[in-house]
Design a protein around this motif. Structure first.
Motif, PDB file in Angstrom:
ATOM      1  N   ALA A 150      32.592  28.708  30.321  1.00  0.00           N
ATOM      2  CA  ALA A 150      33.191  27.701  30.778  1.00  0.00           C
ATOM      3  C   ALA A 150      34.660  27.139  30.567  1.00  0.00           C
ATOM      4  N   ASP A 151      35.000  27.507  29.456  1.00  0.00           N
ATOM      5  CA  ASP A 151      36.585  27.226  29.072  1.00  0.00           C
ATOM      6  C   ASP A 151      37.336  27.995  29.785  1.00  0.00           C
ATOM      7  N   ARG A 152      37.223  29.274  30.017  1.00  0.00           N
ATOM      8  CA  ARG A 152      38.002  30.266  30.442  1.00  0.00           C
ATOM      9  C   ARG A 152      37.851  30.526  32.044  1.00  0.00           C
ATOM     10  N   ASP A 153      36.707  30.108  32.714  1.00  0.00           N
ATOM     11  CA  ASP A 153      36.514  30.669  33.903  1.00  0.00           C
ATOM     12  C   ASP A 153      36.267  29.428  34.867  1.00  0.00           C
ATOM     13  N   ALA A 154      36.347  28.277  34.473  1.00  0.00           N
ATOM     14  CA  ALA A 154      36.374  27.107  35.436  1.00  0.00           C
ATOM     15  C   ALA A 154      37.535  26.289  35.462  1.00  0.00           C
ATOM     16  N   ASP A 155      38.012  26.000  36.515  1.00  0.00           N
ATOM     17  CA  ASP A 155      39.105  24.731  36.694  1.00  0.00           C
ATOM     18  C   ASP A 155      38.630  23.757  37.540  1.00  0.00           C
ATOM     19  N   ILE A 213      45.592  22.388  37.372  1.00  0.00           N
ATOM     20  CA  ILE A 213      45.804  24.085  37.206  1.00  0.00           C
ATOM     21  C   ILE A 213      44.741  24.710  37.391  1.00  0.00           C
ATOM     22  N   VAL A 214      45.127  25.670  38.160  1.00  0.00           N
ATOM     23  CA  VAL A 214      44.075  26.851  38.424  1.00  0.00           C
ATOM     24  C   VAL A 214      44.612  28.223  37.830  1.00  0.00           C
ATOM     25  N   ARG A 215      43.679  28.629  36.819  1.00  0.00           N
ATOM     26  CA  ARG A 215      43.994  29.983  36.061  1.00  0.00           C
ATOM     27  C   ARG A 215      43.391  30.946  36.726  1.00  0.00           C
ATOM     28  N   GLY A 216      43.869  32.219  36.320  1.00  0.00           N
ATOM     29  CA  GLY A 216      43.091  33.453  36.972  1.00  0.00           C
ATOM     30  C   GLY A 216      43.671  33.654  38.392  1.00  0.00           C
ATOM     31  N   HIS A 217      44.812  32.996  38.632  1.00  0.00           N
ATOM     32  CA  HIS A 217      45.090  33.247  40.229  1.00  0.00           C
ATOM     33  C   HIS A 217      45.767  34.518  40.212  1.00  0.00           C
ATOM     34  N   LEU A 218      45.953  35.139  41.558  1.00  0.00           N
ATOM     35  CA  LEU A 218      46.432  36.373  41.647  1.00  0.00           C
ATOM     36  C   LEU A 218      48.053  36.211  41.694  1.00  0.00           C
ATOM     37  N   GLY A 219      48.645  37.003  40.471  1.00  0.00           N
ATOM     38  CA  GLY A 219      50.197  36.877  40.192  1.00  0.00           C
ATOM     39  C   GLY A 219      50.747  38.211  40.450  1.00  0.00           C
ATOM     40  N   SER A 220      52.066  38.187  40.558  1.00  0.00           N
ATOM     41  CA  SER A 220      52.866  39.403  40.662  1.00  0.00           C
ATOM     42  C   SER A 220      52.933  40.221  39.545  1.00  0.00           C
ATOM     43  N   MET A 221      52.596  41.500  39.533  1.00  0.00           N
ATOM     44  CA  MET A 221      52.786  42.312  38.397  1.00  0.00           C
ATOM     45  C   MET A 221      54.225  42.514  37.751  1.00  0.00           C
ATOM     46  N   LEU A 222      55.181  41.859  38.645  1.00  0.00           N
ATOM     47  CA  LEU A 222      56.619  41.907  38.220  1.00  0.00           C
ATOM     48  C   LEU A 222      56.909  40.743  37.348  1.00  0.00           C
ATOM     49  N   ASP A 223      56.019  39.713  37.213  1.00  0.00           N
ATOM     50  CA  ASP A 223      56.516  38.402  36.794  1.00  0.00           C
ATOM     51  C   ASP A 223      56.159  38.680  35.033  1.00  0.00           C
TER      52      ASP A 223
END
Lengths: 274, 274, 274, 274, 274, 274
Positions: free
Chosen positions: E206-211, F212-222
């Motif tokens: 829950a702390d890592r995968d939910a926003d 904020i939303v984590r785990g979002h698709l980022g660029s491998m160059l970042d």
């Protein structure tokens, strides 16, 4: 409880206007600050109304002399404010005018209320730089972004350790009204908003590098606040991390820059330093 | 790149020990700080090895003279540290000893390593007070709690606005190593941990009044850190809120306190001020 | 809907006062709890008003007998409360007095309202210990810190796994009114606030080891609450982590402690165990 | 350090299987628990190998007698586990077999490993209900949802105050392995997952009513964990709030339900209670 | 500002009812959508009142023709709503009836207000699937769980990268009213709530995968909201992570499933696929 | 598993370059997109190597024809990238060249790698606008700020309800690589970074309006990412709130603007519209 002799100065040398808006400690003599900016002592004369009790600048365009009455408030406003919005009305003190002096054909200097030249950050920038330097001697520059009405503070440092950017941000945010502090490396020009945005995009992760502090002293003129006196400030570290190898920044070598003359290719165009 | 003439002073007047541990800006002459604490200039003599190039205190119990060698490191430690833990080994500089001078029957002063007198906060408290005063002139007192090995900072203020406690906390946290700042009203004695705990219990809500700042400069000796250089600092506002009516604090009236003599009831007992 | 025979006991053996303030399940006979604390059955006699229907303690300093009237409320207060503040007025039940009995020269025992002896945590500590033991058999001690007016709970455990401190904290926080639970290793004396602060400073990171639970049952007397009935509780793990090597705690070896007699050095001074 | 006489029982009355899987305190005699579930004492006989030193159930389908060897571990697994995944290999103790007894044509009872009947929550539900009742006497029911492999705990209460749901959640989460606690009003059937989802959708706001506690004791078999021993538990209050008026729940009046017979309209169909 | 010719259709082919509840873009002709669902064009006839200006379905059970009056509102309600609660009263537009046409012995179709068949998600599911497919082509299925009154959205995908589940969740949450999006791997059947709960229990922290995203458009009928128009939506990634090795899911091999016939063991029982 | 006929086009009409960088769905014919931008069909000819199997543009400055070999990778790089950093080396596919055709004196068009013209956002802006319009029809404009290397997305809308800005932000963030979405009112010009900063300063509170939303698709160059594939995206609502009265925005009336001619006052200066 007694009337306070006062004067309003309309129009003077820019150093006068700048110096009278500086954030200096409470007991500092503002005439001396202005003198420092002018590079010579400010010339003053006794006021007509109060004589030596109140000295007024000798070379102002116009001076309004009078007294601020004790315990008397009258509604004032609304005014166009630096936020870009009209303020509400406020109960304000009253200046009872006794005399007006002026030059022949005086030039009255004003600001374009609520537009960009209404925001004069220079005094604040100096105070923030002073505080950040105490916490992080490696600070390079401090800017209050004009776009943000002076509420976003950009600080560049030459950090030795990953713990320094947040020290710098804390010191900068110990000044009220600031709503965001963004700390960047010294390869970023804090007076160039685009460069700061680039650092935010490429050297920052929002869940890891930003912290917020609520209950911070805000401006009563900020219409976004829920509490009458406090807002939230964001502290952002947008510097390269020292706990991992970082790729090399892409730069045209200086020797190439020296050799190439842009004007040879595009007549009349100046170099973009980025 | 050259050897640095150095001396280690073992044992002296307490003002000497205190002054040499103060946090003063980099270019300040520590001998002058010690003189200020002593109330008279510190007496110094030329060193045996370096003569006038290195002056050493005249009245030390013992002085070790030598030179710190450039580019030479040797493993040192582990030591018992102020954290209460043993440190690891570190690569440290080497002092090559040239001479040792001492009084007859010298008394060597030491600290009880890793125990309470290993933590000397006085210099830090002064620096934090100085910074908080710039942000919040109404600051009353600053204490680094001895129980917390000097890592928790308690600040009391006479606030005028709900936005000031966090300004005070930000200024206090602009000093590294601090892990918590608790801002209280001035009716709380910051040197009395129980009173600070009371303010935390009765005037604070954890979801509303505490903020954290991560990536703050921590001590490499702190074993709880995940990152080698940074830790997290907590900023806490435990003052009464001004945006709502607050009940009256329970106090025995001063006139009653003056009239009553505790010793009449419990022979030999001193008053508890709380 | 009927009057309830009642009595108020003013002054008795401390075990009586302690036992009547214990948190025991609803149907438990408090006279038996008091007897257990006394080490012998509590002596009771029939009340004058109600005879065997209401037994009152035989050895009280004074007993007020009466009946609580149904459906009748009258305003009461404000009182000085354990929070250190005055409460507001409340609608309370009414005791109609029928008889007062007392010893000759009775000694009436009272608390110093709103000061430290107003807070009696012993019953709560026992209940919390009982609950924590169900979740974490390795619990060693539970203390409600007097400084915090009994709202901060310190729990020491001998943990086998990194998951146990939070189990202990959850069990302790399943009791209302508690505003903070700090779980420490068993080398910390939970009755010594300084030791708990040390664990918080050296074994804790605020972003990683603290969690908050909002909407928790609070005391209506707590002036810091935004909601009339709920507050926020903090759960803190300040134990050494088992997922990494930890340095050794600095201790004077027991054999040295045994050999050294502090009084030889500082006449009249007792040892500080820390 | 000595071999431990042991036996494995394969197949028996369901009460035997259920009772041997209950979560009972460490020193409880499991044979007595099984007897309670059976409604009569469990019949036992001396084991062939150890005689009266180890009593084995008389009516088991098969019993394997042996000794667990001290200090000897051998790799075991991987097994299909209740998580629905294969576990890894583990070092496990070794049972040296001395005798096997069995009924004629024994029926060996097994679980369908890794599928739903591998999860037996009954013992945990009883323990959680016991703990919640201590914190919140108004608890009505506790369910470990089978869909969640028993890791989500649904608790219904008849709350008197807005502070009680979180007390119930804390008590329920003081049991390890639980990953979510959802507290609902007693009009919700906690054994009906759809009803719990409805409460979550209509009576819950995720930013206000959910809290997380990290570092909670997790199962080593849970593949989603980052830490080898701990996970995160969510505490959710999905009850109606008492601090605001709530609309009326839509219900067919009981008198209408009594009057109407569904079978008159749809032959052969049973009522859906929602 | 002019009356709007309108008709209400009571009872028709299920495709008509379904099609008229679809979420189609503003200018789409709903009669064409209904025709698509029917597999043939919807038969329409001129209305009695408005002739060709308003075509009404030819095969409805009953049609009420009239005009909606401009600028006229009258109180309506309360109604039983899909939330399971009664709504409050609202000011609504008024239909002035001109004619009613009907079949002989018409069958009026209704929903059981506030109960499960009041929630028709099919149109929303199609729209969400369409949006998710733009963001994450590997989407497999979208379900609005009936238990949650259609407010919880379950999405299954065949992800190639750990960044895709949140892209899918963001796209799904760009539709208002949704309060939770749970993204699962394609081995989970999103129409089976138990399977989704299993993924949440075993593949989620829950702390890592939910926003959460606050200020999201909510339904005015949701009694849990604090703001009149906005609520909070939760975005959950309950897929297996690709940045670590995952154990193998426990499955009975297909060849075994093919060989075994459950009916041989338990006459009359169908297979449970999990 | 078979070689893929391919060609690289060096230099063409800007519409060709723009169209070939658009984000179009997988099966779209890019030549048709380019034709749409050109306003006429793109002229193509059979390639020398592959004839009609691979058509190449007729008017390119130069074309390299070849085949991409299956299963063959060779190290490539490092390159200067749009992030402003050098990338690392990567294993890349190999183009085996068969023919090169070119105009006489061809002009090869290139980008200034790693500098501002390396970032071409036009295709992304169109795709984001399309998605936001589905969620919030009142969207006015979408900009990917060049300063942020196209990672910050500014969206302006004419909102009807406080729930719409977050719907717009969710839709915009359903595109990968975006690290921040800032939604503003339509009085803000999203192509003017200063205006967006002003909205952020005056209409935004960081604790309330950002998610904020984590785990979002980022660029491998970042280089700022901790995870190889995912980053964190921030969703910001910087619009005026509709749940409270807002002050009036300060504007010079249009009639005044029309009457005043800046050039009358400052010869040669253009108006600044803000």
């Amino acid at each position: 409880g007694r009337p306070r002799p006062s004067s309003a100065v309309l129009g003077h040398h820019p150093a006068f206007l700048l110096g009278s808006g500086m954030r200096v400690p409470y007991e500092t003599d503002e005439y001396r600050v202005i003198g420092a900016l002018l590079g010579e002592p400010l010339k003053v004369v006794p006021s007509i109304t109060w004589g030596d009790e109140l000295l007024v600048p000798a070379e102002a365009e116009a001076v309004i002399e009078g007294e601020i009455l004790p315990w008397r408030l009258e509604p004032e406003g609304p005014f166009g404010e630096w936020t870009g919005y009209y303020s509400g009305q406020r109960q304000s003190q009253v200046l009872k005018v006794h005399a007006v002096t002026q030059r022949r054909n005086p030039i009255l200097v004003s600001v374009f209320a609520g537009h960009r030249d209404h925001v004069t950050n220079l005094g604040w920038e100096a105070e923030i730089l002073r505080r950040v330097k105490q916490a992080v001697p490696c600070v390079r520059a401090v800017a209050l972004s004009p776009g943000s009405a002076g509420m976003h503070c950009y600080v560049s440092i030459d950090k030795l350790s990953d713990g320094e950017p947040k020290l710098a941000a804390l010191a900068a945010a110990s000044v009220g009204f600031v709503k965001a502090v963004i700390v960047v490396d010294s390869d970023i020009d804090v007076f160039n908003e685009s460069e700061v945005m680039w650092a935010l995009a490429i050297r920052f992760q929002a869940d890891r590098d930003a912290d917020i502090v609520r209950g911070h002293l805000g401006s009563m003129l900020d219409p976004s606040m829920d509490h009458p006196r406090t807002h939230t400030v964001v502290l952002i570290d947008a510097t390269e991390r020292k706990d991992r190898p970082y790729p090399k920044r892409l730069r045209v070598p200086q020797e190439v820059m020296d050799r190439v003359c842009l004007e040879d290719y595009v007549p009349g165009v100046e170099e973009d330093t980025r």
